[in-house]
Design a protein around this motif. Structure first.
Motif, PDB file in Angstrom:
ATOM      1  N   VAL A  24     111.781-111.497 -69.389  1.00 34.08           N
ATOM      2  CA  VAL A  24     112.610-111.909 -68.473  1.00 34.08           C
ATOM      3  C   VAL A  24     114.044-111.217 -68.645  1.00 34.08           C
ATOM      4  N   GLY A  25     114.511-110.696 -67.324  1.00 33.06           N
ATOM      5  CA  GLY A  25     115.754-110.155 -67.442  1.00 33.06           C
ATOM      6  C   GLY A  25     116.555-110.661 -66.281  1.00 33.06           C
ATOM      7  N   ALA A  26     117.706-110.775 -66.470  1.00 35.15           N
ATOM      8  CA  ALA A  26     118.818-111.218 -65.308  1.00 35.15           C
ATOM      9  C   ALA A  26     119.507-109.856 -64.801  1.00 35.15           C
ATOM     10  N   TRP A  27     119.497-109.260 -63.886  1.00 36.60           N
ATOM     11  CA  TRP A  27     120.033-108.024 -63.890  1.00 36.60           C
ATOM     12  C   TRP A  27     121.177-108.234 -62.681  1.00 36.60           C
ATOM     13  N   VAL A  79     139.148-108.503 -67.617  1.00 38.03           N
ATOM     14  CA  VAL A  79     137.834-108.421 -68.230  1.00 38.03           C
ATOM     15  C   VAL A  79     137.299-109.854 -67.435  1.00 38.03           C
ATOM     16  N   TRP A  80     138.206-110.866 -67.338  1.00 35.84           N
ATOM     17  CA  TRP A  80     137.927-112.011 -66.626  1.00 35.84           C
ATOM     18  C   TRP A  80     137.584-111.916 -65.191  1.00 35.84           C
ATOM     19  N   GLU A  81     138.839-111.026 -64.590  1.00 33.35           N
ATOM     20  CA  GLU A  81     138.653-110.657 -63.110  1.00 33.35           C
ATOM     21  C   GLU A  81     137.331-109.876 -62.622  1.00 33.35           C
ATOM     22  N   HIS A  82     136.797-108.815 -63.495  1.00 33.86           N
ATOM     23  CA  HIS A  82     135.921-108.014 -63.256  1.00 33.86           C
ATOM     24  C   HIS A  82     134.665-109.066 -63.335  1.00 33.86           C
ATOM     25  N   TYR A  83     134.365-110.040 -64.159  1.00 35.54           N
ATOM     26  CA  TYR A  83     133.657-110.927 -64.302  1.00 35.54           C
ATOM     27  C   TYR A  83     133.249-111.765 -63.004  1.00 35.54           C
ATOM     28  N   GLN A  84     134.277-112.557 -62.767  1.00 31.95           N
ATOM     29  CA  GLN A  84     134.316-113.260 -61.453  1.00 31.95           C
ATOM     30  C   GLN A  84     133.964-112.521 -60.129  1.00 31.95           C
ATOM     31  N   TRP A  85     134.515-111.325 -59.994  1.00 28.84           N
ATOM     32  CA  TRP A  85     134.243-110.448 -58.821  1.00 28.84           C
ATOM     33  C   TRP A  85     132.862-109.901 -58.783  1.00 28.84           C
ATOM     34  N   HIS A  86     132.170-109.668 -59.893  1.00 25.51           N
ATOM     35  CA  HIS A  86     130.822-109.123 -59.966  1.00 25.51           C
ATOM     36  C   HIS A  86     129.642-110.176 -60.325  1.00 25.51           C
ATOM     37  N   TYR A  87     129.826-111.123 -60.956  1.00 24.38           N
ATOM     38  CA  TYR A  87     129.000-111.957 -61.494  1.00 24.38           C
ATOM     39  C   TYR A  87     128.878-113.122 -60.331  1.00 24.38           C
ATOM     40  N   ARG A  88     127.795-112.821 -59.475  1.00 18.13           N
ATOM     41  CA  ARG A  88     127.888-113.739 -58.217  1.00 18.13           C
ATOM     42  C   ARG A  88     126.235-113.905 -57.839  1.00 18.13           C
ATOM     43  N   PRO A  89     126.037-115.041 -57.349  1.00 20.70           N
ATOM     44  CA  PRO A  89     124.581-115.116 -56.712  1.00 20.70           C
ATOM     45  C   PRO A  89     123.936-113.900 -55.944  1.00 20.70           C
ATOM     46  N   GLU A  90     124.652-113.004 -55.193  1.00 27.47           N
ATOM     47  CA  GLU A  90     124.367-112.106 -54.329  1.00 27.47           C
ATOM     48  C   GLU A  90     124.082-110.824 -54.740  1.00 27.47           C
ATOM     49  N   THR A  91     124.439-110.722 -56.168  1.00 29.72           N
ATOM     50  CA  THR A  91     124.283-109.595 -56.994  1.00 29.72           C
ATOM     51  C   THR A  91     123.209-109.779 -58.206  1.00 29.72           C
ATOM     52  N   LEU A  92     122.627-110.641 -58.042  1.00 29.78           N
ATOM     53  CA  LEU A  92     121.714-111.307 -59.471  1.00 29.78           C
ATOM     54  C   LEU A  92     120.435-111.003 -58.724  1.00 29.78           C
ATOM     55  N   VAL A  93     119.633-110.179 -59.857  1.00 32.20           N
ATOM     56  CA  VAL A  93     118.174-110.031 -59.560  1.00 32.20           C
ATOM     57  C   VAL A  93     117.578-110.563 -60.757  1.00 32.20           C
ATOM     58  N   VAL A  94     116.729-111.444 -60.801  1.00 29.96           N
ATOM     59  CA  VAL A  94     115.908-112.142 -62.020  1.00 29.96           C
ATOM     60  C   VAL A  94     114.475-111.322 -61.854  1.00 29.96           C
TER      61      VAL A  94
END
Length: 442
Positions: A50-53, A195-210
């Motif tokens: 399983v991968g979280a993309w 690094v925290w800003e980059h995480y908050q901006w990009h790690y979001r439900p709409e960017t996630l593929v499982v």
């Protein structure tokens, strides 16, 4: 609950797609929040990968954030509000599983291979990492040193240096030309807040593929993902769509400059040389033609580069051609490692073999051999669940087209001699970049 499943494939929306190999079935769902889940259920397998993309790579780093994507790959394993770094490591070790991550220019993947009965645990742990990483300041400083050592290790490998310098020379100032892992300067400079800003901006439900392949039940996995993301604090809006795939418009025309020649000094025994140019994008319909071209030119022991430079002339141990595609552009190159005194001769041979392919094409025997090599390699490469999982994730994030194995093989077999020569002529006619790494005068 059951989930409705529009497929990114040749099937009709809402249907299931049979992959055509021992009853494997591929399914896709869009969950609340725009989270996408893709599975390939493979009957009889007890393991699952399983991968979280996350649809963010080094290409997406803005000024001040350079190196943050690779930093996050390390930091997500260092703990969350619910788990320490040791808790994460022990969760997989105690069930005999494996967990790792990879950062690319356009996406990042956190993945694990476990027994099918341990899949709920893997989903929970990886989801916790993706949604709730602590990004602890002390851990960040520790990992800063680890990443600098990783960069130094790569910098000690002259072939790695050649490939990094080649990508930068071909793609120029575009973000795709930057090293995925960052540079020593960017890693030393990036602060925890960036690094925290980059995480908050990009790690979001709409960017996630499982994506998952192996012994997996699609409906059960969808429920596990929703529960795990909710436990991590993500708000999953039922009406939110997935983020649109990048169109690559910002990269069209990148690298359309004149010829570039670059020499990099390294005190090594062997010179490493790459000759090449801008290639084609990851979604270009000619990517199957390029794979055949690449196999004939430098893809194996019977390839032209291997036969001419190694077997006939004995000038190199390693020589090959390669291609990588991204949204909007790509790179194509020919590589050889040789004695420094022979580097000019080898560089000329690399160029002449590309020109010869462009002028005369390949033979029917080469076409048959290359198609067979690619078809066999594809099937053999998909014998494990990790490869199947990666195929699902990349198809969703990159092309939006999920071909069955049979369809992919048909596309390769449909490539003609004319197709190969036409593409070879186009590539050979582009301005060439030559990068040499070796004990040359600084």
């Amino acid at each position: 609950m059951p989930w409705n499943l529009p497929l990114i494939a040749s099937g009709e929306p809402g249907s299931e797609l049979t992959a055509g190999q021992e009853g494997a079935v591929i399914r896709r769902s869009v969950l609340p929040g725009g989270v996408r889940v893709l599975t390939e259920s493979m009957p009889g397998l007890r393991s699952t990968t399983v991968g979280a993309w996350v649809g963010v790579g080094s290409r997406d780093e803005t000024d001040g954030h350079h190196g943050a994507t690779h930093f996050l790959e390390h930091l997500l394993f260092k703990g969350t509000a619910r788990r320490s770094a040791m808790d994460i490591a022990e969760a997989f070790d105690e069930v005999g599983g494996e967990a790792n991550a990879a950062t690319g220019k356009e996406h990042t993947c956190y993945y694990a291979r476990v027994l099918d009965t341990d899949l709920p645990m893997a989903v929970d742990v990886i989801s916790d990492m993706v949604t709730s990483a602590s990004i602890d300041a002390d851990e960040l400083e520790t990992e800063r040193g680890v990443i600098l050592e990783e960069i130094a290790m790569n910098d000690d490998d002259p072939s790695d240096v050649a490939h990094e310098e080649f990508a930068q020379a071909v793609l120029g100032d575009h973000p795709l030309g930057r090293p995925i892992g960052g540079t020593p300067a960017s890693i030393q400079a990036v602060p925890r807040d960036a690094v925290w800003e980059h995480y908050q901006w990009h790690y979001r439900p709409e960017t996630l593929v499982v994506a998952a392949a192996g012994g997996v039940d699609h409906d059960a996995l969808c429920t596990q993902v929703v529960d795990a993301l909710g436990a991590g604090g993500w708000e999953l809006d039922p009406s939110a769509p997935p983020r649109a795939r990048r169109d690559g418009a910002d990269a069209v025309g990148v690298g359309a400059h004149g010829a570039v020649e670059l020499e990099v000094h390294r005190p090594v025994e062997q010179a490493n040389v790459i000759l090449g140019s801008v290639g084609i994008s990851a979604s270009d319909d000619r990517r199957f033609t390029l794979s055949v071209l690449n196999a004939a030119l430098g893809g194996g022991m019977s390839s032209r580069l291997f036969q001419e430079i190694r077997e006939k002339r004995g000038l190199a141990y390693s020589t090959y051609s390669f291609a990588s595609g991204h949204a909007g552009t790509g790179v194509f190159g020919l590589y050889a490692g040789c004695t420094p005194g022979k580097v000019d001769e080898v560089t000329a041979l690399l160029g002449s073999e590309l020109d010869r392919l462009a002028d005369g094409g390949i033979t029917q025997a080469e076409l048959t051999r290359s198609v067979g090599q690619l078809c066999g390699g594809m099937v053999l490469g998909l014998e494990d669940t990790g490869s199947r999982m990666s195929r699902l994730g990349k198809s969703e994030l990159v092309s939006g087209e999920l071909l069955s194995i049979a369809e992919s093989l048909d596309r390769i077999r449909s490539v003609t001699l004319e197709d190969v020569q036409t593409l070879a002529s186009e590539l050979a006619g582009r301005p060439r970049t030559v990068v040499r790494v070796g004990p040359f005068a600084a």
